[in-house]
Design a protein around this motif. Structure first.
Motif, mmCIF file in Angstrom:
data_model
loop_
_atom_site.group_PDB
_atom_site.id
_atom_site.type_symbol
_atom_site.label_atom_id
_atom_site.label_comp_id
_atom_site.label_asym_id
_atom_site.label_seq_id
_atom_site.Cartn_x
_atom_site.Cartn_y
_atom_site.Cartn_z
ATOM 1 N N UNK A 101 0.757 -1.037 -0.088
ATOM 2 C CA UNK A 101 0.128 0.142 0.084
ATOM 3 C C UNK A 101 0.806 1.166 0.108
ATOM 4 N N UNK A 102 2.283 1.156 -0.373
ATOM 5 C CA UNK A 102 2.863 2.358 -0.346
ATOM 6 C C UNK A 102 4.009 2.268 -1.454
ATOM 7 N N UNK A 103 4.542 3.676 -1.624
ATOM 8 C CA UNK A 103 5.779 3.693 -2.415
ATOM 9 C C UNK A 103 6.726 4.542 -1.995
ATOM 10 N N UNK A 104 8.023 4.523 -2.265
ATOM 11 C CA UNK A 104 9.085 5.387 -1.793
ATOM 12 C C UNK A 104 8.703 6.824 -2.292
ATOM 13 N N UNK A 122 -4.694 8.299 -6.936
ATOM 14 C CA UNK A 122 -5.080 6.925 -7.150
ATOM 15 C C UNK A 122 -6.417 6.889 -7.812
ATOM 16 N N UNK A 123 -7.391 7.834 -7.156
ATOM 17 C CA UNK A 123 -8.758 7.713 -7.785
ATOM 18 C C UNK A 123 -8.898 8.322 -9.012
ATOM 19 N N UNK A 124 -8.232 9.552 -9.375
ATOM 20 C CA UNK A 124 -8.235 10.009 -10.638
ATOM 21 C C UNK A 124 -7.315 9.164 -11.714
ATOM 22 N N UNK A 125 -6.265 8.532 -11.332
ATOM 23 C CA UNK A 125 -5.674 7.682 -12.084
ATOM 24 C C UNK A 125 -6.621 6.444 -12.380
ATOM 25 N N UNK A 126 -7.319 5.803 -11.425
ATOM 26 C CA UNK A 126 -8.063 4.702 -11.595
ATOM 27 C C UNK A 126 -9.365 4.762 -12.462
ATOM 28 N N UNK A 127 -9.992 5.826 -11.945
ATOM 29 C CA UNK A 127 -11.228 6.161 -12.649
ATOM 30 C C UNK A 127 -11.215 6.602 -14.043
ATOM 31 N N UNK A 128 -9.864 7.094 -14.556
ATOM 32 C CA UNK A 128 -9.928 7.303 -15.973
ATOM 33 C C UNK A 128 -9.403 6.145 -16.594
ATOM 34 N N UNK A 254 -2.063 -0.523 -3.919
ATOM 35 C CA UNK A 254 -2.043 0.922 -4.296
ATOM 36 C C UNK A 254 -0.513 1.265 -4.655
ATOM 37 N N UNK A 255 0.365 0.256 -4.134
ATOM 38 C CA UNK A 255 1.666 0.872 -4.619
ATOM 39 C C UNK A 255 2.202 1.043 -5.785
ATOM 40 N N UNK A 256 1.786 0.311 -6.696
ATOM 41 C CA UNK A 256 2.397 0.505 -7.950
ATOM 42 C C UNK A 256 1.805 1.672 -8.587
ATOM 43 N N UNK A 257 0.534 1.980 -8.275
ATOM 44 C CA UNK A 257 -0.188 3.500 -8.853
ATOM 45 C C UNK A 257 0.569 4.469 -8.151
ATOM 46 N N UNK A 262 4.030 9.430 -7.951
ATOM 47 C CA UNK A 262 5.034 10.046 -7.439
ATOM 48 C C UNK A 262 6.310 10.501 -8.363
ATOM 49 N N UNK A 263 6.397 9.661 -9.285
ATOM 50 C CA UNK A 263 7.369 9.921 -10.352
ATOM 51 C C UNK A 263 7.153 11.090 -11.122
ATOM 52 N N UNK A 264 5.777 10.921 -11.644
ATOM 53 C CA UNK A 264 5.146 12.110 -12.502
ATOM 54 C C UNK A 264 5.188 13.461 -11.515
ATOM 55 N N UNK A 265 5.124 13.250 -10.250
ATOM 56 C CA UNK A 265 5.299 14.591 -9.485
ATOM 57 C C UNK A 265 6.613 15.215 -9.377
ATOM 58 N N UNK A 266 7.510 14.041 -9.207
ATOM 59 C CA UNK A 266 8.873 14.604 -8.978
ATOM 60 C C UNK A 266 9.364 15.213 -10.287
ATOM 61 N N UNK A 267 8.882 14.479 -11.558
ATOM 62 C CA UNK A 267 9.304 15.213 -12.759
ATOM 63 C C UNK A 267 8.731 16.481 -13.254
ATOM 64 N N UNK A 268 7.607 16.929 -12.315
ATOM 65 C CA UNK A 268 6.669 17.961 -12.892
ATOM 66 C C UNK A 268 5.867 17.800 -13.789
#
Length: 317
Positions: A101-104, A122-128, A254-257, A262-268
């Motif tokens: 349920x987590x990610x680094x 996660x709700x936005x990603x999965x619902x889309x 939910x860890x994979x999502x 987090x990668x998308x947020x880090x990249x901007x």
């Protein structure tokens, strides 16, 4: 041993108060995390008032902090790792969390922004994903100024969709065009033509309007109901070319999502807007701001922080 936590208490005005709870005892596939930040969602407020989370239980779903004990079965991150998680009972100083349920948290992303991602992102990603998002699709996102809505706008635009953002006022629509919305509407006024996908967090009469605008083969994903109003469908509104209205809830690991987000947020590639940030001791103020739609984006609680004033964080936070 005990830790402080925000627990449900129907006898107080916000239905939530700080209390002492037992120190968590992790299972074999769980880690212990010292929580530094938590994110408040509209659903948390409903959980506290509806009884879905019982009196005395710890509230919350979004937590970020540092691993202080690795999982006994050898899975998951090591001690000292910064993590973000979607887990029940998140609003506590220390939480036992399933490793799935987590990610680094990547370097370059602060915990205050990372913690805004779990429920809303996660709700936005999965619902889309469930609605069949794809390039060229016309995507309507209601309540687009909220946490789920802002992430959905960005993710849909990133996928090449034509994004229509619906908000309650012009002020709440600020920044959505920059986030990727092709159209920003007050309610559904001025919406031309059918839509293929609806991500709805408003419910009520607007849900009925959105259903009527849905193209054959289209999908409405019901991710929230902030209006608190009933949705009344007229006779035969659901008779005709096939289209779907699907209830939505986050289930499973939910860890994979979270790793993707987090990668998308880090990249901007995905930006996180924080409209309120302050000590969890001022939960009542954060709840009032969120329930009254006085903020855009997310409300972030600083755990065990006794600052005097809420702040809007800098981009480095």
């Amino acid at each position: 041993m005990s830790v402080r936590a925000l627990v449900v208490d129907p006898s107080v005005p916000a239905a939530v108060r700080l209390a002492e709870v037992p120190d968590p005892a992790p299972g074999p596939g769980q880690i212990l995390v010292d929580v530094s930040h938590a994110s408040l969602n509209y659903g948390d407020l409903n959980d506290a008032r509806s009884g879905r989370v019982p009196a005395g239980a710890v509230l919350g779903s979004d937590a970020a902090g540092v691993v202080v004990r690795a999982a006994a079965d050898g899975t998951g991150p090591a001690e000292g790792t910064r993590v973000v998680a979607l887990t029940s009972g998140a609003f506590a100083e220390r939480v036992a969390i399933d490793v799935g349920s987590l990610a680094e948290i990547p370097k370059g992303l602060g915990p205050a922004r990372a913690v805004a991602l779990p429920v809303a992102g996660v709700a936005a990603l999965r619902s889309l994903r469930a609605a069949g998002l794809g390039p060229g699709k016309r995507v309507l996102i209601t309540g687009a100024s909220g946490g789920v809505g802002r992430f959905a706008v960005q993710l849909a635009a990133r996928a090449g969709a034509h994004v229509i953002a619906s908000v309650g006022s012009a002020a709440r629509g600020e920044g959505l065009a920059k986030a990727g919305a092709d159209e920003v509407l007050i309610g559904l006024e001025g919406l031309q033509g059918p839509v293929d996908v609806v991500i709805d967090s408003v419910g009520g009469p607007q849900l009925v309007e959105a259903w009527n605008l849905l193209a054959p083969g289209g999908s409405v994903q019901s991710v929230g109901w902030t209006s608190g109003e009933p949705a009344v469908f007229p006779p035969y509104a659901t008779v005709g070319p096939a289209k779907s209205l699907t209830s939505f809830v986050i289930e499973g690991d939910t860890g994979a999502d979270l790793a993707v987000l987090t990668e998308l947020a880090t990249e901007g590639a995905v930006t996180v807007e924080i409209g309120w940030q302050g000590s969890w001791e001022r939960f009542d103020e954060a709840a009032e701001a969120l329930r009254g739609r006085l903020i855009s984006g997310k409300a972030v609680l600083e755990v065990a922080c006794s600052e005097l004033h809420a702040t809007v964080p800098s981009p480095r936070d």
